[in-house]
Design a protein around this motif. Sequence first.
Motif, short mmCIF file in Angstrom:
data_model
loop_
_atom_site.label_atom_id
_atom_site.label_comp_id
_atom_site.label_asym_id
_atom_site.label_seq_id
_atom_site.Cartn_x
_atom_site.Cartn_y
_atom_site.Cartn_z
N MET A 143 85.81 -67.41 3.45
CA MET A 143 85.68 -68.84 3.73
C MET A 143 84.81 -69.47 2.65
N PRO A 144 85.06 -70.72 2.36
CA PRO A 144 84.34 -71.36 1.25
C PRO A 144 83.02 -72.01 1.64
N VAL A 145 82.22 -72.21 0.62
CA VAL A 145 81.03 -73.05 0.72
C VAL A 145 81.44 -74.37 0.06
N LEU A 146 81.48 -75.41 0.84
CA LEU A 146 81.90 -76.72 0.35
C LEU A 146 80.66 -77.57 0.09
N ILE A 147 80.56 -78.14 -1.10
CA ILE A 147 79.40 -78.95 -1.45
C ILE A 147 79.87 -80.29 -1.99
N ARG A 148 79.23 -81.34 -1.50
CA ARG A 148 79.55 -82.68 -1.99
C ARG A 148 78.25 -83.41 -2.28
N ASN A 149 78.17 -83.97 -3.46
CA ASN A 149 76.99 -84.72 -3.88
C ASN A 149 77.34 -86.20 -3.85
N GLN A 150 76.79 -86.94 -2.89
CA GLN A 150 77.09 -88.36 -2.74
C GLN A 150 76.03 -89.26 -3.36
N GLN A 151 75.00 -88.68 -3.95
CA GLN A 151 73.96 -89.50 -4.57
C GLN A 151 74.07 -89.36 -6.08
N LYS A 152 73.54 -90.32 -6.79
CA LYS A 152 73.65 -90.31 -8.25
C LYS A 152 72.30 -90.34 -8.98
N LYS A 153 71.22 -90.43 -8.25
CA LYS A 153 69.90 -90.60 -8.85
C LYS A 153 69.33 -89.30 -9.44
N HIS A 154 69.58 -88.19 -8.78
CA HIS A 154 69.00 -86.91 -9.18
C HIS A 154 70.09 -85.95 -9.63
N ARG A 155 69.81 -85.23 -10.70
CA ARG A 155 70.76 -84.26 -11.21
C ARG A 155 70.70 -83.00 -10.35
N ILE A 156 71.82 -82.66 -9.76
CA ILE A 156 71.91 -81.49 -8.89
C ILE A 156 72.87 -80.50 -9.55
N MET A 157 72.41 -79.28 -9.68
CA MET A 157 73.23 -78.23 -10.27
C MET A 157 74.10 -77.63 -9.16
N MET A 158 75.30 -78.19 -9.02
CA MET A 158 76.17 -77.86 -7.90
C MET A 158 76.54 -76.38 -7.86
N LYS A 159 76.81 -75.79 -9.00
CA LYS A 159 77.18 -74.38 -9.03
C LYS A 159 76.04 -73.51 -8.51
N LYS A 160 74.81 -73.88 -8.88
CA LYS A 160 73.63 -73.14 -8.42
C LYS A 160 73.46 -73.27 -6.91
N VAL A 161 73.67 -74.47 -6.37
CA VAL A 161 73.57 -74.68 -4.93
C VAL A 161 74.63 -73.85 -4.21
N ARG A 162 75.85 -73.86 -4.72
CA ARG A 162 76.94 -73.10 -4.10
C ARG A 162 76.64 -71.60 -4.12
N THR A 163 76.18 -71.10 -5.26
CA THR A 163 75.86 -69.68 -5.38
C THR A 163 74.73 -69.29 -4.44
N ARG A 164 73.69 -70.11 -4.40
CA ARG A 164 72.58 -69.83 -3.49
C ARG A 164 73.06 -69.84 -2.04
N ALA A 165 73.86 -70.82 -1.69
CA ALA A 165 74.35 -70.90 -0.31
C ALA A 165 75.14 -69.65 0.05
N GLN A 166 76.01 -69.19 -0.83
CA GLN A 166 76.80 -67.99 -0.53
C GLN A 166 75.90 -66.76 -0.43
N ASN A 167 74.94 -66.65 -1.33
CA ASN A 167 74.01 -65.52 -1.28
C ASN A 167 73.18 -65.53 0.00
#
Length: 147
Positions: A1-25
């Motif tokens: 099953m997937p980890v789904l990530i959505r960034n709806q804000q634009k003010k702060h730079r979020i490293m989406m791949k890192k968040v997804r990897t951390r979430a799965q780990n």
Amino acid sequence: MPVLIRNQQKKHRIMMKKVRTRAQNLLNALGYPDAELSVLIVDDSEMAGLSADYLGKRKPTNVLSFPMQEGEGAGVAPGLLGDIVISADTAFEEAQKAKQSLSARMAELLIHGLLHLAGYDHATKEEKIRMETKAAELSAIMDIENG
């Protein structure tokens, strides 16, 4: 099953791949390797609305969790663990105060949210200690302090 990530804000730079990897780990470490999880990153304005709707508070909070395996409808989709919403604005302010990176603070909030989805709580002193102990264990596993 997937980890789904959505960034709806634009003010702060979020490293989406890192968040997804951390979430799965973290899911793996908690014993939910095949669970479906969604993470939504918002600004304080969006979080204030959610906080008002779900907590009855008119100010933003740092993280909200919506477990899908509790209450009515639990078990309808057994692989769906739940949803986590994180305010990047609040996380950034907290990171600044703690002299840590936004990435590290986001990871801490992800851990906190996941623990709620896994049934941890902090309503009593005993529950709080149990949750804090598990959070510290997961932070060490994830090497959060080093970003």
